[in-house]
Design a protein around this motif. Structure first.
Motif, PDB file in Angstrom:
ATOM      1  N   VAL A   1       0.844  -1.205   0.000  1.00 15.79           N
ATOM      2  CA  VAL A   1       0.000   0.000   0.000  1.00 15.79           C
ATOM      3  C   VAL A   1       0.872   1.245   0.000  1.00 15.79           C
ATOM      4  N   ALA A   2       1.924   1.251   0.820  1.00 15.93           N
ATOM      5  CA  ALA A   2       2.820   2.414   0.876  1.00 15.93           C
ATOM      6  C   ALA A   2       3.458   2.684  -0.481  1.00 15.93           C
ATOM      7  N   ALA A   3       3.849   1.617  -1.193  1.00 13.54           N
ATOM      8  CA  ALA A   3       4.441   1.793  -2.517  1.00 13.54           C
ATOM      9  C   ALA A   3       3.433   2.411  -3.484  1.00 13.54           C
ATOM     10  N   ARG A   4       2.194   1.947  -3.425  1.00  9.98           N
ATOM     11  CA  ARG A   4       1.157   2.507  -4.303  1.00  9.98           C
ATOM     12  C   ARG A   4       0.906   3.986  -3.971  1.00  9.98           C
ATOM     13  N   GLN A   5       0.859   4.309  -2.665  1.00 12.93           N
ATOM     14  CA  GLN A   5       0.631   5.696  -2.272  1.00 12.93           C
ATOM     15  C   GLN A   5       1.819   6.584  -2.635  1.00 12.93           C
ATOM     16  N   LEU A   6       3.042   6.067  -2.450  1.00 17.94           N
ATOM     17  CA  LEU A   6       4.232   6.836  -2.802  1.00 17.94           C
ATOM     18  C   LEU A   6       4.289   7.081  -4.302  1.00 17.94           C
ATOM     19  N   ARG A   7       3.884   6.079  -5.074  1.00 18.06           N
ATOM     20  CA  ARG A   7       3.857   6.223  -6.538  1.00 18.06           C
ATOM     21  C   ARG A   7       2.948   7.398  -6.937  1.00 18.06           C
ATOM     22  N   ALA A   8       1.836   7.546  -6.231  1.00 18.17           N
ATOM     23  CA  ALA A   8       0.921   8.647  -6.526  1.00 18.17           C
ATOM     24  C   ALA A   8       1.530  10.008  -6.179  1.00 18.17           C
ATOM     25  N   LEU A   9       2.455  10.009  -5.211  1.00 17.19           N
ATOM     26  CA  LEU A   9       3.117  11.258  -4.811  1.00 17.19           C
ATOM     27  C   LEU A   9       4.326  11.579  -5.687  1.00 17.19           C
ATOM     28  N   LEU A  10       4.743  10.630  -6.529  1.00 13.64           N
ATOM     29  CA  LEU A  10       5.902  10.809  -7.403  1.00 13.64           C
ATOM     30  C   LEU A  10       5.477  10.534  -8.848  1.00 13.64           C
ATOM     31  N   PRO A  11       4.666  11.396  -9.431  1.00 10.77           N
ATOM     32  CA  PRO A  11       4.126  11.131 -10.771  1.00 10.77           C
ATOM     33  C   PRO A  11       5.234  10.846 -11.787  1.00 10.77           C
ATOM     34  N   GLY A  12       5.047   9.779 -12.545  1.00 11.50           N
ATOM     35  CA  GLY A  12       5.981   9.423 -13.591  1.00 11.50           C
ATOM     36  C   GLY A  12       7.201   8.649 -13.136  1.00 11.50           C
ATOM     37  N   VAL A  13       7.339   8.419 -11.837  1.00 19.02           N
ATOM     38  CA  VAL A  13       8.499   7.697 -11.309  1.00 19.02           C
ATOM     39  C   VAL A  13       8.053   6.303 -10.871  1.00 19.02           C
ATOM     40  N   PRO A  14       8.591   5.249 -11.451  1.00 19.69           N
ATOM     41  CA  PRO A  14       8.214   3.897 -11.014  1.00 19.69           C
ATOM     42  C   PRO A  14       8.699   3.628  -9.593  1.00 19.69           C
ATOM     43  N   VAL A  15       7.867   2.973  -8.815  1.00 20.78           N
ATOM     44  CA  VAL A  15       8.210   2.586  -7.436  1.00 20.78           C
ATOM     45  C   VAL A  15       8.027   1.084  -7.329  1.00 20.78           C
ATOM     46  N   ARG A  16       9.096   0.379  -7.005  1.00 18.93           N
ATOM     47  CA  ARG A  16       9.065  -1.069  -6.859  1.00 18.93           C
ATOM     48  C   ARG A  16       9.269  -1.439  -5.399  1.00 18.93           C
ATOM     49  N   THR A  17       8.555  -2.440  -4.938  1.00 19.25           N
ATOM     50  CA  THR A  17       8.678  -2.886  -3.549  1.00 19.25           C
ATOM     51  C   THR A  17       9.705  -4.003  -3.446  1.00 19.25           C
ATOM     52  N   ALA A  18      10.564  -3.927  -2.424  1.00 18.74           N
ATOM     53  CA  ALA A  18      11.552  -4.965  -2.157  1.00 18.74           C
ATOM     54  C   ALA A  18      11.690  -5.113  -0.646  1.00 18.74           C
ATOM     55  N   TYR A  19      12.409  -6.160  -0.225  1.00 18.98           N
ATOM     56  CA  TYR A  19      12.406  -6.520   1.182  1.00 18.98           C
ATOM     57  C   TYR A  19      13.813  -6.803   1.700  1.00 18.98           C
ATOM     58  N   CYS A  20      14.003  -6.497   2.969  1.00 17.44           N
ATOM     59  CA  CYS A  20      15.293  -6.728   3.625  1.00 17.44           C
ATOM     60  C   CYS A  20      15.432  -8.168   4.114  1.00 17.44           C
ATOM     61  N   SER A  21      14.329  -8.868   4.297  1.00 22.75           N
ATOM     62  CA  SER A  21      14.368 -10.267   4.736  1.00 22.75           C
ATOM     63  C   SER A  21      13.014 -10.914   4.484  1.00 22.75           C
ATOM     64  N   ALA A  22      12.981 -12.238   4.503  1.00 22.89           N
ATOM     65  CA  ALA A  22      11.755 -13.043   4.566  1.00 22.89           C
ATOM     66  C   ALA A  22      10.861 -12.993   3.340  1.00 22.89           C
ATOM     67  N   ALA A  23      11.168 -12.156   2.358  1.00 27.87           N
ATOM     68  CA  ALA A  23      10.339 -12.055   1.158  1.00 27.87           C
ATOM     69  C   ALA A  23      11.224 -11.601   0.001  1.00 27.87           C
ATOM     70  N   LYS A  24      10.741 -11.800  -1.194  1.00 29.39           N
ATOM     71  CA  LYS A  24      11.467 -11.452  -2.411  1.00 29.39           C
ATOM     72  C   LYS A  24      10.683 -10.430  -3.212  1.00 29.39           C
ATOM     73  N   PRO A  25      11.386  -9.597  -4.011  1.00 28.28           N
ATOM     74  CA  PRO A  25      12.845  -9.578  -4.208  1.00 28.28           C
ATOM     75  C   PRO A  25      13.566  -8.855  -3.085  1.00 28.28           C
ATOM     76  N   GLY A  26      14.864  -9.117  -2.971  1.00 28.93           N
ATOM     77  CA  GLY A  26      15.689  -8.349  -2.069  1.00 28.93           C
ATOM     78  C   GLY A  26      15.947  -6.968  -2.647  1.00 28.93           C
ATOM     79  N   VAL A  27      16.408  -6.063  -1.813  1.00 26.12           N
ATOM     80  CA  VAL A  27      16.615  -4.680  -2.265  1.00 26.12           C
ATOM     81  C   VAL A  27      17.706  -4.574  -3.335  1.00 26.12           C
ATOM     82  N   PRO A  28      18.897  -5.175  -3.172  1.00 27.35           N
ATOM     83  CA  PRO A  28      19.897  -5.071  -4.237  1.00 27.35           C
ATOM     84  C   PRO A  28      19.388  -5.615  -5.569  1.00 27.35           C
ATOM     85  N   GLU A  29      18.612  -6.695  -5.510  1.00 27.04           N
ATOM     86  CA  GLU A  29      18.059  -7.265  -6.745  1.00 27.04           C
ATOM     87  C   GLU A  29      17.104  -6.288  -7.418  1.00 27.04           C
TER      88      GLU A  29
END
Length: 234
Positions: free
Chosen positions: A135-163
């Motif tokens: 949800v935060a990624a979707r809301q942030l995307r709305a605050l940054l028009p034209g900028v793609p926002v992808r969600t990543a995780y530090c642990s327990a889920a994929k993708p990882g942030v470096p990936e």
């Protein structure tokens, strides 16, 4: 007034404690009541030790993983002191505003304006545990028009942030920033420095919108039959 307890994860880093002190200072300035911190790990007092009769407990957590859905309810319910447990901070628009502001600060420090953003969340393996980040990624995307926002995780889920950073670079984005969907410094924030991004934002617990949101949670639980003293956070 009912006692006010913030249930926090806890960290051994001194900068984490300082960040949370600034949050408590902000809440006290806004509402005239200072929260007591109850830690799940690393520090004292523990959440159980911080609880008192009829306390309102606000989980200072951005996700609905194990801590929010199992650990904290078990401690509060097991205490038997007529405490009230509020929802956490997951998915609130105020969190996206704080993320946007911290991202802009990081871009200014780095001298770049990102053309793509990775929202870096802690990560959870529990069903629904990552919904707040999505949800935060979707809301942030709305605050940054034209900028793609992808969600990543530090642990327990994929993708990882470096990936996720590498994928955006491979797709042609030359200026990738990390929006840190974390509240206070800790091992995850330390790891983000090596994720390969051009800018990495600071955690958000001491942002003004988070203070307002935390106080709003307390006020609604404290006096549920009347309107809160503060308007709903942006």
């Amino acid at each position: 007034m009912r006692p006010f307890v913030l249930a926090v994860h806890g960290s051994s880093l001194p900068t984490a404690a300082a960040t949370l002190e600034r949050l408590c200072d902000a809440v006290e300035r806004l509402g005239g009541i200072r929260p007591v911190l109850g830690h799940l790990d690393h520090q004292s007092p523990s959440l159980a030790e911080a609880l008192s009769e009829s306390a309102v407990v606000v989980p200072l957590l951005l996700g609905d993983g194990y801590h929010r859905t199992v650990d904290i309810p078990a401690v509060v319910e097991g205490h038997g002191m007529d405490c009230v447990l509020t929802p956490g901070l997951s998915g609130e628009p105020a969190i996206a505003v704080a993320l946007r502001d911290r991202l802009r600060e990081a871009e200014e420090r780095a001298g770049v304006r990102a053309d793509a953003v990775v929202l870096a969340a802690a990560g959870s393996s529990r069903p629904g545990g990552n919904d707040g980040a999505l949800v935060a990624a979707r809301q942030l995307r709305a605050l940054l028009p034209g900028v793609p926002v992808r969600t990543a995780y530090c642990s327990a889920a994929k993708p990882g942030v470096p990936e996720a950073v590498a994928r955006l670079r491979a797709a042609g984005h030359g200026r990738v920033a990390v929006a840190t969907h974390l509240l206070a410094p800790g091992r995850f924030t330390l790891a983000l420095a090596g994720a390969g991004a051009d800018a990495v934002s600071a955690p958000i617990a001491d942002h003004a919108e988070v203070g307002r949101l935390v106080l709003h949670r307390y006020e609604v639980a404290h006096v549920p039959a009347v309107s809160p003293l503060l308007p709903e956070p942006a």
